[in-house]
Design an enzyme around this catalytic site. Structure first.
Site, PDB file in Angstrom:
ATOM      1  N   CYS A  10      42.029  50.300  43.509  1.00 17.12           N
ATOM      2  CA  CYS A  10      41.531  51.139  42.411  1.00 17.12           C
ATOM      3  C   CYS A  10      42.133  50.665  41.084  1.00 17.12           C
ATOM      4  O   CYS A  10      43.005  49.806  41.050  1.00 17.12           O
ATOM      5  CB  CYS A  10      41.881  52.605  42.671  1.00 17.12           C
ATOM      6  SG  CYS A  10      43.659  52.944  42.599  1.00 17.12           S
ATOM      7  N   CYS A  13      45.893  50.963  40.898  1.00 19.65           N
ATOM      8  CA  CYS A  13      46.554  49.932  41.693  1.00 19.65           C
ATOM      9  C   CYS A  13      46.588  48.610  40.919  1.00 19.65           C
ATOM     10  O   CYS A  13      47.597  47.905  40.906  1.00 19.65           O
ATOM     11  CB  CYS A  13      45.837  49.736  43.025  1.00 19.65           C
ATOM     12  SG  CYS A  13      45.786  51.229  44.037  1.00 19.65           S
TER      13      CYS A  13
END
Length: 78
Positions: A10, A13
């Site tokens: 994501c 991340c």
């Protein structure tokens, strides 16, 4: 030093990964940076909240994006 960034890929991340790379670069240290995106592998490390940061197998940050200064402090003490 082995640094693992745990998350499914994501935006948070990815932001954590960039912050880790910048911190390592600014500190001028040698580190093996690994991105762990497989949910089973993440769960095997007992991580329930991502993104997460592990250094040499020890969980340092979970469920949030650490900034560059915090990561540098973590790595400096590792």
């Amino acid at each position: 030093m082995k640094i693992e960034i745990l998350g499914t890929g994501c935006m948070k991340c990815k932001r954590l990964a960039k912050n880790v790379e910048k911190a390592v670069s600014e500190l001028g240290i040698s580190a093996d940076i690994v991105k762990v995106e497989d949910i089973t592998a993440i769960m095997e490390r007992d991580v329930m909240l991502t993104p997460a940061l592990m250094v040499d197998g020890e969980l340092k940050v979970s469920g949030r994006v650490a900034d560059v200064a915090e990561i540098k402090a973590i790595l400096g003490g590792a």
